[in-house]
Design a protein around this motif. Sequence first.
Motif: not given
Length: 408
Positions: A162-166, A178-180, A194-200, A208-210
Amino acid sequence: MTDRPAPWLTIIGIGEDGYDGLSEAAQCALSSATLVYGGARHLELVEGKLANTSCQLKAWPSPFAKGIEELAANEGQNTVVLATGDPQWFGIGATLHRRFSADEIEVIPHLSAFSMAASRLGWPLQNVETLSLHGRPIDVLRGFLFPGARIIALTSNGAAPGEIADLLADEGYGISTLTVLEHLGGAKERISTCEAEVYSADAADLNTVAIEARSIGNTPVLSRSPGLPDSAFRHDGKITKQEVRAVTLAKLAPVPGQLLWDIGAGSGSIGIEWLRAAKNTKAVAVEPLEKRRVFLRGNAAALGTPDLKVVEGKAPEALTNLPHPDAIFIGGGLTSKDIVKTCFDALPSGGRLVANAVTLEGEQVLAESWKKFGGDLVRLSISRADPIGGLTGWRPLMPVTQWSLVKP
């Protein structure tokens, strides 16, 4: 040719598939060990398989350095240290090799999270930027973003995605994919995209995050080559201008792993660009004014170099006890020849020294230093096109006198 002594310390990489996923050599090393160190999760993965052996399982103590001391106290005993994945890739292997010789250690790696993530995504790993954000400032990620970048990052906990998405959204990369990837290689493996801006989502602590980076329109692309626009830095006017900065960094010649002293750092532009220009570089920014140190820290975080070390004080006094530099930039405080002599003496053979001056007093110091130590003395004059009424003319910047040398 001498016989190599048998290693007493074995570092074994282990995955979510536990003991059964280990090679025969790793299983043999475990079963014959006297001591087995690891995190609580690592020990849970193997303890059922070692119940009938004589080895002692020990959780790695806190603070971390205490575990190193215990290993040293038991030196010579048949000891295993369990680590996640590949211990030599952002793992404990590098730390233990700094303390013990390579002859004392055997490393048996497992698949790294990077390899498994790239395999799941079908990404050629040689074209992927691999980062560890585990226990490191997440701002490091900012320095590796550009359209089309593929990044795989290790994280510290379930909050990190979530911090990476922000952060991605903040940098204009909210439409990045964004792949978790959670619990890679184990029974609880889960992959979500999902797209980073909609990650929740909520993620497991072991993830690991890609990132496949895509930017929205008009997002500035900040190259890692020296010469960022002046607008990339917050400053109060004390900044080495873009064109002069590019020349200065070329003379400083950033080399992976080397350390820069940035003296009179101002906005930190030289130290920050040094850190961006080559892998594993280090920099110390020396700045006497608190207002500018605030700019320094903010610029370092915003441009992906939060590891820039900021030191309060004036040269040459503030240079005492600093780690030995490979290159030095003097951008401020050129009022005394003592600073130049201190810096010259601190450099090793092959070290680079660059000093810029815009005042007559500073120019005099540089001219005298050039006569004494050699090197190159040049004057840089930059003019930028600027409106003059309804027409355009050249508006000159203050000329900069630059002295540079490579120490014999």
